[in-house]
Design an enzyme around this catalytic site. Structure first.
Site, PDB file in Angstrom:
ATOM      1  N   ILE A 102       0.818  -1.220   0.000  1.00  0.00           N
ATOM      2  CA  ILE A 102       0.000   0.000   0.000  1.00  0.00           C
ATOM      3  C   ILE A 102       0.849   1.266   0.000  1.00  0.00           C
ATOM      4  O   ILE A 102       0.316   2.367   0.013  1.00  0.00           O
ATOM      5  CB  ILE A 102      -0.967   0.037   1.204  1.00  0.00           C
ATOM      6  CG1 ILE A 102      -0.205  -0.058   2.525  1.00  0.00           C
ATOM      7  CG2 ILE A 102      -2.013  -1.054   1.081  1.00  0.00           C
ATOM      8  CD1 ILE A 102      -1.109   0.104   3.743  1.00  0.00           C
ATOM      9  N   LYS A 138       5.168  -2.536   8.200  1.00  0.00           N
ATOM     10  CA  LYS A 138       6.262  -1.785   7.585  1.00  0.00           C
ATOM     11  C   LYS A 138       7.517  -2.656   7.577  1.00  0.00           C
ATOM     12  O   LYS A 138       7.973  -3.116   8.618  1.00  0.00           O
ATOM     13  CB  LYS A 138       6.522  -0.489   8.350  1.00  0.00           C
ATOM     14  CG  LYS A 138       7.560   0.406   7.692  1.00  0.00           C
ATOM     15  CD  LYS A 138       7.537   1.799   8.287  1.00  0.00           C
ATOM     16  CE  LYS A 138       8.368   2.749   7.453  1.00  0.00           C
ATOM     17  NZ  LYS A 138       8.219   4.145   7.882  1.00  0.00           N
ATOM     18  N   VAL A 170       5.445  -0.542   2.777  1.00  0.00           N
ATOM     19  CA  VAL A 170       4.352  -0.696   3.721  1.00  0.00           C
ATOM     20  C   VAL A 170       3.287  -1.588   3.090  1.00  0.00           C
ATOM     21  O   VAL A 170       2.901  -1.382   1.934  1.00  0.00           O
ATOM     22  CB  VAL A 170       3.735   0.670   4.111  1.00  0.00           C
ATOM     23  CG1 VAL A 170       2.610   0.459   5.121  1.00  0.00           C
ATOM     24  CG2 VAL A 170       4.799   1.587   4.693  1.00  0.00           C
ATOM     25  N   GLY A 188       8.394   4.075   0.662  1.00  0.00           N
ATOM     26  CA  GLY A 188       9.153   5.278   0.948  1.00  0.00           C
ATOM     27  C   GLY A 188      10.607   4.942   1.144  1.00  0.00           C
ATOM     28  O   GLY A 188      11.048   3.809   0.920  1.00  0.00           O
ATOM     29  N   ASP A 220      10.523  13.525  12.563  1.00  0.00           N
ATOM     30  CA  ASP A 220      10.199  13.479  11.128  1.00  0.00           C
ATOM     31  C   ASP A 220       8.745  13.883  10.885  1.00  0.00           C
ATOM     32  O   ASP A 220       8.007  13.200  10.175  1.00  0.00           O
ATOM     33  CB  ASP A 220      10.470  12.084  10.561  1.00  0.00           C
ATOM     34  CG  ASP A 220      10.541  12.096   9.019  1.00  0.00           C
ATOM     35  OD1 ASP A 220      10.722  13.186   8.450  1.00  0.00           O
ATOM     36  OD2 ASP A 220      10.423  11.023   8.419  1.00  0.00           O
ATOM     37  N   GLY A 225      11.321   2.030   3.506  1.00  0.00           N
ATOM     38  CA  GLY A 225      10.945   0.680   3.132  1.00  0.00           C
ATOM     39  C   GLY A 225       9.536   0.607   2.586  1.00  0.00           C
ATOM     40  O   GLY A 225       8.913   1.611   2.262  1.00  0.00           O
TER      41      GLY A 225
END
Length: 874
Positions: free
Chosen positions: A31, A54, A39, A34, A146, A37
Site C-alpha cells: 500500500i 512496515k 508498507v 518510501g 520526522d 521501506g
C-alpha cells in the site's frame, strides 16, 4: 558502505512477500513505499483486524547502528498510547528482516487533504490534534524527528493519527558509525528539519514544533516556506532565511494564527514554543475564539518525488474522500442544525467539555470545572423536552474527556460544546463554541464578559449564552436563593470550586480539597443546602478512598443536613441515597431517589442509584425498569446501554446482555467496556479463546483493569495459572480494587512451586474486604470474598463462619458469584456437602457449569453436581 538491492531484485523481494505470513500476520498487498521501506496491508487473524506492516529497506536493516537504535526506539514508543498516535502492535525480526506491525489507518494523508480547500475550523482542528499527539509523546520524553504531511493521517471521522513515532532517523553526526550517504537518509526529512537538527544538535520537543510549523505554513498557504531546488539550498533557507509572510500568500489568515506559526518557525529554539503543550494552549484559544472562515486555500500544484510517493501510497485507501468537496458544500449550505426540518430533526447528542485553558492553580481549575458541571446539569434539565441528550458531566470527567475527538470516541456524540475562560483583573471572559463532531465544523459561537466579583452574574450569563447557542428556551428568571441555593456570591464561588474538585478524577487530593471548599462555602452561608450535599459527597469519597468508617458517618450527617435545609434540591436526596445504598439501607435509598426524580426526572445519577437500590432489595423488575428509563432519557448514551447490559449479565441473561453491549458498539466502536463485557459473556459460555480475543481487542484500544481481569479469568479456566496471575497483576497495577490481589493470590495458589507467593496477595485482599464489611455488614460481596480468602489461607474455621454469616443474609440479593465463592470456601475448608448445595443455587441462578468444571477448587464436585441437576424434578 551498504549497497541497496538492484531495483529488479527489490521489486521481486517485495512481490514475494505478498501472500506470505509475517509472524501471525497475513501480508495481503503493498500500500505504499518510501525511503525507509515498503508498507503492506496485513491481517491479524487472531484479533480479526487489518494492520499496517512496515518492512525496513534492505540498506537500513543491514546497518547495525540503525537496526539497534530502531529496535530500541520502537520498543520505547510502543509503551505509550494516545488517540492521535498510530499504535505499534508488534515488532518482528524474521531472518534478516525487521517488520513493524502498526495500526492500519483508513483515511488519507494530510498531504492528500491539502489538495482541496481547507476551511479554518478544520485546519484548527487538525492543528490542535497534531499538538495533542506531540504533547502526549512529550510526556514520555519521545521526540518524533520526522513531522511532515506524509506522516500525518486523517481518519474518515477527521481524527489525526501521527505515523512513524520512534522510527524517524536524524542526521548522523560526524562521528557516527553510519556510513550512509546524506542523500539516502532514512528519515528526518531535511525540508522539515529544525535548524538545530540540521546543525547536528540535539532534537527536542521544540524541534518537532518547528517541523509542525512548516506543515502549518504549507497548509495555510499552499507553499513550503523553505524548499529550494536541492538539499543544500533548502538547508540554507531553514538556517538563514525568513520565509515570506503568510499574509502574502493568504491575507485572510487571522493575525493571531500568523503569530502562532511565526513563533513555531523561530530559528532560535529558545524563542519557539518549548513544547507541544505550550503550543496547544494557544491553538485551543484560537479554536474557541470567534473567527471568520478562511478563503479556500490554494491546492498544491507541484510535488517532489517523495511527496508523489506518499500520495500514491494513500490514494488506494482514501477513494471515499472524493466525495469530500460535495459534503463540504452541503455542510456550508446548512448554517446550523436548528434549520433542519422539524419533522426530520435528530436528537442532538451533546458533550459539554470542561472549560479550558484555565490558570494552573488548583482553585481556578476547580472553578472552571464547577461552572462546567453546573451548566451541564442546567442544560440537561432544560433541554430534555427539546430532544437534546446531554452526556452526564460525571461521565465526561471520569473518562478524562477533554477534546472533541475523545468525546466522539468515548460517547459517540454528534455535537460538542467547548469553551475557554480567562480572568483579567476584575473581569471574567468566557468564549463558547458549538461544533459538529462529525464534520469538525463550528456551528456558532458566543462570548460573555462579567465582573469576577459577581459569581451569580457569571453563572447566569453562562447559562443564558449557552441556551441561546443551543437554541433552547430560556426559563423565567429566579432569585439567587432559588436558582443557586444561596444569596451569598462568595459562598457560591466556593461551592463551584468544590464541585470542580470533585470532578478532578486524576487528583488524589480531590476529596480533601472539595471538603475544604464546601466548608468555606458554609462559613459564608451556614444554611447553604447544596454545599452540604457537596460536602457529603466529598466525605463519602474519602470513605471510599480510605475505608475509614468515620468518614462514612460524616457523609451521612452532611447529606441529611442537605435534605433538611433544601428538600427542593435533588442533589441532597441523591447524596443521602448514595450513602444509604452503600451502608445497606437500600429501601431508604429508594425513597430518597423517587423524590429526587420527581424534582429532576433526567438525573442520571439518581436513575442508576435507583436501579442499584432495587437490585439490592431483590426488586429486579423495578431495577430493569429504572435502567430502561435511563435509556429513554438518554437514548444515544452508550453508558446507559452498558449499565443495562451489566444488569442483564449479573442476572445471567447473557443474550440480553450481549444485545446491549452490541448496541454500545454501534454507538461507540472504540468503547472498551463493551468488549470487556462481551469477553465476560464468552467466559460464562465457556468460549475462552473468544473471550481472550475480545479482551485483547479491548486492551489494544486502551488498557484497562477490567480487560486484564477478564483476560486473567479466561486463562485461569484454561488452567494457564501463570498467565492468569500476570494478567491480574496488570489489572491490579491500574486499579486498587481488592478483588485483583485476591485473584492474583488464587492463581498463584494453584502453581505448586509458587503457592508461598500467593499469601501476601490473599492477605491484602482479605484486609480490604474486612474494611468494607465494617461499613456495610449486610453486603454479601465483601463477606463472601473474605470467606474465600480465609479458606485459601488455611483459616478453615474463620472461612466457614463467614459462609454461615453470608448464608444468613436474604439470598434474593445475591449475585451467582457469591454462591460460588462460598462453595469454594466450603470445599477448601472440608465441607463438600455445603459446597454442593451452594453450587446448586449458583447453577439455578445461571452460573455456567463450564466454570465449575474448570475451577480447581470445585471441579471435583462437577460430576456429582451435574448428576444431581439432571435427576432433579422439573
Amino acid at each position: 558502505m551498504v549497497k541497496p538491492l538492484p531495483i529488479a531484485d527489490a521489486v521481486a523481494e517485495a512481490d514475494a512477500l505478498i501472500g506470505s505470513a509475517v509472524g501471525r500476520y497475513e501480508v495481503r498487498e503493498s500500500i505504499g513505499k518510501g525511503s525507509q521501506g515498503e508498507v503492506y496491508l496485513g491481517f491479524d487473524g487472531k484479533l480479526k483486524r487489518n494492520v499496517a506492516i512496515k518492512r525496513l529497506a534492505p540498506a537500513l536493516r543491514a546497518d547495525p547502528t540503525f537496526r539497534k537504535r530502531f529496535l530500541r526506539e520502537a520498543e520505547q514508543t510502543s509503551r505509550f498510547s494516545d488517540g492521535h498516535i498510530a499504535a505499534i502492535y508488534d515488532l518482528i525480526e524474521q531472518g534478516d528482516d525487521i517488520f513493524l506491525v502498526m495500526e492500519f489507518i483508513d483515511g488519507e494523508t494530510l498531504r492528500r487533504r491539502m489538495e482541496r480547500p481547507l476551511p479554518l475550523a478544520e485546519f484548527l482542528s487538525i492543528a490542535s490534534q497534531c499538538a495533542e499527539g506531540l504533547s502526549a509523546a512529550e510526556q514520555h520524553s519521545i521526540v518524533h524527528c520526522d513531522i511532515k504531511p506524509e506522516n500525518i493521517m486523517l481518519t474518515r471521522s477527521g481524527q489525526v493519527k501521527i505515523l512513524d513515532f520512534g522510527v524517524a532517523k536524524r542526521l548522523p553526526r560526524a562521528d557516527s558509525e553510519s556510513t550512509q550517504d546524506l542523500s539516502k537518509l532514512s528519515g528526518g526529512t531535511p525540508a522539515y528539519m529544525a535548524p538545530e537538527v540540521l546543525q547536528e544538535g540535539e532534537a527536542t520537543s521544540a524541534s518537532d514544533v518547528f517541523s509542525l510549523g512548516v506543515v502549518f505554513y504549507e497548509a495555510l498557504t499552499g507553499t513550503h516556506p523553505f524548499r529550494a531546488s536541492n538539499f543544500f539550498k533548502t538547508s540554507h533557507n531553514i538556517l538563514q532565511v525568513t520565509p515570506p509572510a503568510i499574509s502574502a500568500h493568504n491575507p485572510q489568515v487571522p493575525s493571531a494564527l500568523v503569530t502562532v506559526v511565526d513563533r513555531m518557525l523561530a530559528k532560535d529554539s529558545q524563542q519557539r514554543y518549548h513544547g507541544a503543550q505550550d503550543l496547544l494552549r494557544d491553538l485551543h484559544s484560537l479554536q474557541l475564539a470567534s473567527m471568520d472562515g478562511l478563503r479556500p486555500l490554494p491546492a498544491q500544484i507541484a510535488f517532489t518525488q517523495e511527496e508523489a510517493t506518499g500520495l500514491q501510497a494513500s490514494r488506494r485507501i482514501s477513494s471515499f474522500w472524493k466525495l469530500g468537496a460535495v459534503a463540504a458544500l452541503l455542510v456550508a449550505g446548512v448554517a446550523a442544525w436548528r434549520f433542519w426540518p422539524t419533522h426530520a430533526q435528530p436528537v442532538m447528542h451533546l458533550a459539554i467539555l470542561p472549560l479550558s485553558p484555565c490558570a494552573d492553580d488548583g482553585g481556578s481549575r476547580a472553578f472552571c470545572d464547577g461552572i462546567t458541571a453546573t451548566l451541564n446539569a442546567k442544560v440537561t434539565q432544560i433541554g430534555n423536552a427539546e430532544k437534546l441528550d446531554v452526556v452526564p458531566a460525571s461521565e465526561i470527567v471520569s473518562s478524562k474527556v477533554a477534546t472533541l475527538e475523545q468525546a466522539q470516541s468515548q460517547f459517540g456524540v454528534s455535537h460538542v460544546l467547548q469553551g475557554s475562560l480567562q480572568r483579567s483583573g476584575n473581569t471574567v471572559r468566557i468564549n463558547w463554541s458549538l461544533v459538529d463532531a462529525n464534520t469538525r465544523t463550528q456551528i456558532r459561537s458566543g462570548t460573555i464578559t462579567e465582573s469576577s466579583s459577581d459569581t451569580f452574574a457569571v453563572q447566569d450569563q453562562v447559562v443564558a449564552s449557552v441556551l441561546k447557542l443551543l437554541d433552547l428556551s430560556q426559563p423565567a428568571p429566579a432569585s439567587a436563593q432559588i436558582s443557586y441555593g444561596t444569596n451569598q456570591p462568595q459562598a457560591y464561588e466556593f461551592y463551584l470550586r468544590g464541585i470542580g474538585f470533585l470532578n478532578q478524577f486524576d487528583n488524589p487530593d480531590k476529596a480533601t480539597n472539595a471538603a475544604l471548599a464546601f466548608n468555606s462555602a458554609l462559613d459564608s452561608d451556614p444554611n447553604f443546602a447544596l454545599a452540604y450535599a457537596g460536602l457529603g459527597r466529598a466525605f463519602w469519597l474519602q470513605f471510599q478512598q480510605r475505608q475509614d468508617s468515620v468518614m462514612a458517618g460524616k457523609a451521612l450527617d452532611a447529606c441529611k443536613r442537605a435534605v433538611a435545609l433544601g428538600p427542593q434540591f435533588s442533589s441532597g436526596l441523591v447524596c443521602l441515597a448514595t450513602v444509604y445504598n452503600g451502608t445497606g439501607k437500600s429501601k431508604e435509598a429508594i425513597e430518597m431517589l423517587r423524590r429526587a426524580l420527581e424534582i429532576e426526572p433526567a438525573n442520571s445519577d439518581a436513575l442508576t442509584q435507583l436501579a442499584l437500590a432495587y437490585t439490592r432489595t431483590g426488586d429486579l423488575k423495578d431495577a430493569e425498569a429504572s435502567y430502561l428509563r435511563t435509556i429513554e432519557m438518554h437514548p444515544q448514551d452508550p453508558l446507559a446501554h452498558a449499565w443495562l447490559g451489566g444488569f442483564y449479565y449479573k442476572q445471567a441473561r447473557y443474550e440480553d446482555a450481549a444485545r446491549e453491549y452490541n448496541r454500545v458498539n454501534e454507538l461507540d466502536r472504540r468503547n472498551t467496556s463493551a468488549y470487556n463485557s462481551l469477553a465476560g459473556i464468552r467466559i460464562q459460555q465457556g468460549l475462552y479463546e473468544a473471550a481472550i480475543e475480545a479482551a485483547n481487542h479491548s486492551i489494544a484500544i486502551r488498557p484497562s483493569p477490567n480487560a486484564f481481569s477478564n483476560l486473567g479469568v479466561a486463562y485461569f479456566y484454561q488452567g494457564k495459572f501463570a498467565e492468569a496471575a500476570q494478567a491480574y497483576q496488570k489489572a491490579s497495577a491500574i486499579s486498587p480494587k481488592f478483588q485483583y490481589p485476591g485473584n492474583i493470590g488464587e492463581a498463584l495458589y494453584w502453581i505448586p512451586d509458587r503457592r508461598a507467593e500467593s499469601i501476601p496477595f490473599l492477605q491484602s485482599a482479605l484486609e480490604h474486604s474486612q474494611a468494607l464489611m465494617r461499613v456495610n455488614a449486610s453486603d454479601p460481596d465483601p463477606i463472601s470474598a473474605a470467606a474465600t480468602y480465609q479458606a485459601f489461607l488455611g483459616h478453615t474455621a474463620a472461612a466457614l463462619d463467614l459462609v454461615r454469616r453470608t448464608r444468613a443474609l436474604p439470598s434474593d440479593k445475591w449475585d451467582p458469584e457469591y454462591s460460588v465463592r462460598l462453595a469454594k470456601a466450603s470445599a477448601l475448608s472440608g465441607d463438600p456437602k455445603q459446597a454442593l448445595e451452594l453450587l446448586k443455587v449458583a447453577i439455578q441462578q445461571g452460573y455456567p457449569m463450564s466454570s465449575v468444571r474448570n475451577d480447581p477448587a470445585i471441579s471435583v464436585l462437577a460430576p456429582q453436581l451435574q448428576s444431581n441437576i439432571a435427576s432433579a424434578p422439573r
